[in-house]
Scaffold this motif. Structure first.
Motif, short mmCIF file in Angstrom:
data_model
loop_
_atom_site.label_atom_id
_atom_site.label_comp_id
_atom_site.label_asym_id
_atom_site.label_seq_id
_atom_site.Cartn_x
_atom_site.Cartn_y
_atom_site.Cartn_z
N ALA A 186 -14.79 -0.12 -2.68
CA ALA A 186 -14.89 -1.22 -1.69
C ALA A 186 -13.56 -1.76 -1.43
CB ALA A 186 -15.78 -2.20 -2.28
N VAL A 187 -12.85 -1.32 -0.40
CA VAL A 187 -11.69 -1.69 0.20
C VAL A 187 -11.66 -2.62 1.47
CG1 VAL A 187 -9.35 -0.71 1.08
CG2 VAL A 187 -10.71 0.33 -0.80
N GLY A 188 -10.78 -3.90 1.48
CA GLY A 188 -10.90 -4.56 2.82
C GLY A 188 -10.30 -3.77 3.99
N CYS A 189 -10.79 -3.78 5.05
CA CYS A 189 -10.37 -3.26 6.24
C CYS A 189 -9.63 -4.19 7.26
CB CYS A 189 -11.34 -2.42 6.88
SG CYS A 189 -12.55 -3.22 7.69
N ASP A 190 -8.87 -3.19 7.91
CA ASP A 190 -8.05 -4.11 9.31
C ASP A 190 -9.12 -4.54 10.25
OD1 ASP A 190 -5.68 -3.90 7.70
OD2 ASP A 190 -5.33 -1.77 8.90
N VAL A 191 -9.09 -6.12 10.70
CA VAL A 191 -9.76 -6.41 11.72
C VAL A 191 -8.92 -6.23 13.07
CG1 VAL A 191 -11.04 -8.44 12.46
CG2 VAL A 191 -10.77 -7.99 10.12
N LYS A 226 -14.02 -17.07 11.51
CA LYS A 226 -13.14 -16.20 10.72
C LYS A 226 -13.77 -14.91 10.27
CE LYS A 226 -11.31 -18.37 7.30
NZ LYS A 226 -11.20 -18.97 5.93
N VAL A 227 -13.02 -13.78 10.57
CA VAL A 227 -13.76 -12.72 10.32
C VAL A 227 -13.12 -11.60 9.19
CG1 VAL A 227 -14.66 -10.54 11.46
CG2 VAL A 227 -14.69 -12.64 12.62
N PHE A 228 -13.88 -11.03 8.51
CA PHE A 228 -13.07 -10.12 7.44
C PHE A 228 -13.80 -8.73 7.54
CE2 PHE A 228 -12.26 -14.33 5.55
CZ PHE A 228 -10.87 -14.38 5.71
N GLY A 229 -13.23 -7.59 7.09
CA GLY A 229 -13.92 -6.23 7.21
C GLY A 229 -13.82 -5.68 5.72
N LEU A 230 -14.79 -4.98 5.56
CA LEU A 230 -14.97 -4.34 4.17
C LEU A 230 -15.48 -2.84 4.33
CD1 LEU A 230 -14.71 -4.93 1.10
CD2 LEU A 230 -17.17 -5.26 1.06
N VAL A 231 -14.56 -1.77 3.94
CA VAL A 231 -15.34 -0.25 3.99
C VAL A 231 -15.54 0.09 2.58
CG1 VAL A 231 -12.76 0.43 3.90
CG2 VAL A 231 -14.77 1.73 4.84
N GLY A 256 0.79 -1.18 -0.09
CA GLY A 256 0.00 0.00 -0.13
C GLY A 256 0.88 1.21 0.07
N HIS A 257 2.22 1.02 0.01
CA HIS A 257 2.90 2.46 -0.08
C HIS A 257 2.69 3.32 -1.29
CE1 HIS A 257 6.60 4.74 1.28
NE2 HIS A 257 7.07 4.58 0.23
N GLU A 258 2.30 4.55 -1.10
CA GLU A 258 2.39 5.36 -2.16
C GLU A 258 0.90 4.93 -3.08
OE1 GLU A 258 5.41 7.07 -3.70
OE2 GLU A 258 6.68 7.34 -1.82
N GLN A 259 0.11 4.38 -2.48
CA GLN A 259 -1.01 3.83 -3.36
C GLN A 259 -1.98 5.04 -3.93
OE1 GLN A 259 -2.90 0.30 -1.86
NE2 GLN A 259 -4.62 0.35 -3.46
N LEU A 260 -2.08 5.77 -3.21
CA LEU A 260 -2.65 7.00 -3.78
C LEU A 260 -2.05 7.83 -5.13
CD1 LEU A 260 -5.06 9.26 -3.70
CD2 LEU A 260 -3.76 10.62 -1.69
N ARG A 261 -0.83 8.04 -5.06
CA ARG A 261 0.01 8.45 -6.13
C ARG A 261 -0.14 7.62 -7.26
NH1 ARG A 261 4.46 6.77 -8.19
NH2 ARG A 261 5.08 5.75 -6.22
N VAL A 262 -0.15 6.30 -6.86
CA VAL A 262 -0.25 5.33 -8.10
C VAL A 262 -1.60 5.28 -8.70
CG1 VAL A 262 0.01 2.81 -8.84
CG2 VAL A 262 1.48 3.82 -7.36
N LEU A 263 -2.83 5.50 -7.76
CA LEU A 263 -3.97 5.47 -8.18
C LEU A 263 -4.21 6.83 -9.30
CD1 LEU A 263 -7.13 4.74 -8.51
CD2 LEU A 263 -7.31 6.31 -6.24
N GLN A 264 -3.59 8.01 -8.75
CA GLN A 264 -3.61 9.30 -9.63
C GLN A 264 -2.82 9.09 -11.23
OE1 GLN A 264 -1.63 11.62 -6.77
NE2 GLN A 264 -3.76 12.58 -5.73
N GLU A 265 -1.71 8.22 -10.95
CA GLU A 265 -1.32 7.81 -12.18
C GLU A 265 -1.89 7.23 -13.04
OE1 GLU A 265 2.80 6.45 -11.35
OE2 GLU A 265 3.50 8.14 -10.50
N ALA A 266 -2.59 6.18 -12.43
CA ALA A 266 -3.65 5.63 -13.37
C ALA A 266 -4.57 6.10 -13.96
CB ALA A 266 -3.97 4.15 -12.42
N LEU A 267 -5.37 6.85 -13.23
CA LEU A 267 -6.39 7.75 -13.73
C LEU A 267 -6.11 8.54 -14.77
CD1 LEU A 267 -7.79 8.78 -10.37
CD2 LEU A 267 -8.76 7.18 -11.84
N GLY A 283 -5.07 -1.40 0.59
CA GLY A 283 -5.48 -0.02 0.27
C GLY A 283 -6.34 0.68 1.47
N TYR A 284 -6.32 -0.15 2.58
CA TYR A 284 -6.93 0.55 3.69
C TYR A 284 -6.38 1.84 4.47
CZ TYR A 284 -9.77 1.11 7.98
OH TYR A 284 -10.80 1.47 8.85
N GLN A 285 -6.25 2.86 3.84
CA GLN A 285 -5.68 3.95 3.92
C GLN A 285 -6.53 5.33 4.00
OE1 GLN A 285 -1.89 4.45 1.51
NE2 GLN A 285 -1.97 2.53 0.90
#
Length: 506
Positions: A279-284, A374-379, A227-238, A256-258
């Motif tokens: 829709a992004v997986g979140c930390d449990v 077993k537990v997962f989260g989604l935001v 997830g390091h600098e994922q926002l910048r990568v998203l902007q480059e992809a857009l 991506g839970y940032q």
């Protein structure tokens, strides 16, 4: 060699026969020609001034990936296919004037005697993508991503041209972007250890689901978090999305839970696309588990899978969770998201005093009335029904993560050529171009039944066809054995490719 006890023997042809074992591979050259791939490479990449052109080298490496080669030395196998080399030379000169052909010949100090670049030429080409000045800025035990030099940026621009071509012929108003990193294990001494304990590189890829193509990739060291600098990568992809795209959605795992990334999407900070649904997986976390415990048993609903169009209950359940993470709880202006919990009953129970074993499992768990789950989260910032939203988010695992297996297993992404970071980054990018060209061929020329086929089947059914190359009356003919079942497929695909050339560009 005498035949002896063996039932047959081998002999070498006395003359060049024009035989090829890759009679289906020129189909990709047809599509590349209609796409204007060589022109795009010539516009965006400026490495070679003499000898092989940039387009010739990049195209050869794309063909190497498609044919099943894994390393630079496998180019020798393409060169040994005399019939395919005839086709390649002929296609290179298609549409050239006499002056242009002479200019191409002048790039060589001596007479050209190969159809495919030699491994040494390719390594010299790849070395231009390595930036030694950036390598000097590395700090031990620190995540570092060298900025792409102009040549790597050129490969990204070539990919953008390819995406624009496919978008014109297969218009999509929505771009669902799946961002995920993959580990490429390697024995290179210069590689760094990943979070899984082995040395690797870890490219972060952005998959465009509607087009089944990789929109953007960033090659990274193995110690760089996904997830390091994922926002910048998203902007480059857009910035690479074609003009016809009107709406963007984002899917990601917990990397991506940032909150900076989620806030950027929710607040519509992007000038062109505005609010981006996600829709992004979140930390449990412990706090999230407490919120899950507050959910009434009656509020849990079954998660469904769709089989042949019919919803079928699974052994999982979902529920809305009232949860505000502490990282944004202090701000009155922080955006409010929906949190969903997904739980799955585990078919065992803990003995008294053994609850600490939960921490040893490779996934998050919690106990409700002594029953482990077993537990997962989604935001998310979307108002979809939770069951449909979970299924939609999981499509990322079925497609973009499958693409990682294709990159490393079906193509040459799993075997990197060098210890130099930039050379490996270029190799990875060219593999992406080959993957996208293959995806475009399946969608635009081969038809829907081919879209899910892996390269093993495509090579067996389409690429690795025996044929003879015949040249007569200024014509080049690839002749298959009489009655070969691939003939109708090749002819139909070529008709579709020819029709693509006549479609309006805008």
């Amino acid at each position: 060699m005498a035949q002896g006890v063996l039932s047959f023997k081998y002999e070498e042809e006395k003359r060049e026969s024009g035989m090829t074992a890759l009679a289906g591979l020129p189909l990709y050259l047809d599509l590349a020609s209609v796409m204007g791939l060589s022109d795009s490479i010539a516009r965006h990449i400026h490495v070679k001034r003499q000898g092989w052109t940039d387009a010739q080298i990049v195209t050869s490496l794309i063909l190497l990936n498609l044919a099943g080669g894994e390393c630079v030395d496998d180019l020798r196998k393409l060169e040994d296919d005399e019939g395919f080399c005839r086709v390649l030379r002929r296609i290179e000169q298609k549409g050239m004037t006499r002056c242009e052909r002479r200019e191409l010949d002048r790039r060589w100090r001596k007479e050209r005697n190969r159809s495919v670049p030699s491994p040494s030429s390719v390594f010299r080409f790849l070395s231009a993508f390595h930036d030694t000045t950036q390598e000097a800025k590395r700090v031990a035990c620190t995540a570092f991503i060298p900025p792409a030099n102009k040549h790597l940026q050129g490969l990204s621009a070539v990919n953008a041209d390819m995406m624009a071509f496919v978008q014109k012929r297969n218009p999509q108003g929505i771009a669902t972007l799946d961002q995920d990193a993959t580990l490429v294990a390697t024995g290179k001494r210069e590689s760094l250890y990943s979070y899984k304990g082995f040395s690797a590189y870890q490219p972060l890829n952005t998959w465009w689901a509607e087009q089944s193509m990789v929109l953007h990739t960033e090659f990274r060291d193995g110690n760089v978090p996904a997830g390091h600098e994922q926002l910048r990568v998203l902007q480059e992809a857009l910035a690479l999305l074609p003009a016809e795209v009107e709406k963007v959605r984002l899917r990601s795992d917990t990397a991506g839970y940032q909150h900076a990334l989620l806030r950027y999407c929710e607040q519509g900070a992007h000038e062109r696309f505005g609010r981006i649904e996600f829709a992004v997986g979140c930390d449990v976390t412990a706090e999230f588990k407490k919120a899950v415990l507050d959910v009434e048993e009656s509020e849990w609903s079954p998660v469904h899978k769709i089989y042949d169009g019919v919803p079928t209950e699974t052994n999982q359940q979902w529920a809305e969770v009232c949860f505000i993470p502490s990282a944004i709880a202090h701000s009155k202006n922080a955006p409010v998201y929906r949190y969903l919990a997904i739980r799955e009953k585990l078919n065992f129970s803990y003995l008294p005093g053994m609850e600490s074993l939960q921490e040893e499992l490779p996934f998050p768990t919690m106990s409700v009335s002594s029953q482990p789950y077993k537990v997962f989260g989604l935001v998310t910032n979307m108002d979809w029904d939770g069951d449909a939203l979970i299924r939609w988010h999981r499509e990322r695992c079925g497609k973009s993560e499958e693409a990682h297996s294709v990159m490393k297993g079906d193509f040459a992404g799993g075997r990197l050529p060098s210890g130099d970071f930039g050379e490996n980054a270029a190799w990875w990018w060219i593999m992406i171009l080959a993957l996208n060209l293959n995806s475009a061929l399946k969608q635009l020329a081969l038809g829907r039944s081919w879209t899910t086929r892996r390269m093993k089947e495509i090579r067996f059914s389409l690429i690795n066809l025996p044929g003879r190359i015949v040249e007569r009356s200024q014509e080049l003919i690839i002749r298959l054995v009489k009655g070969h079942r691939a003939m109708d497929l090749l002819l139909a695909a070529r008709h579709r490719i020819q029709a693509l050339a006549w479609l309006p560009a805008g």
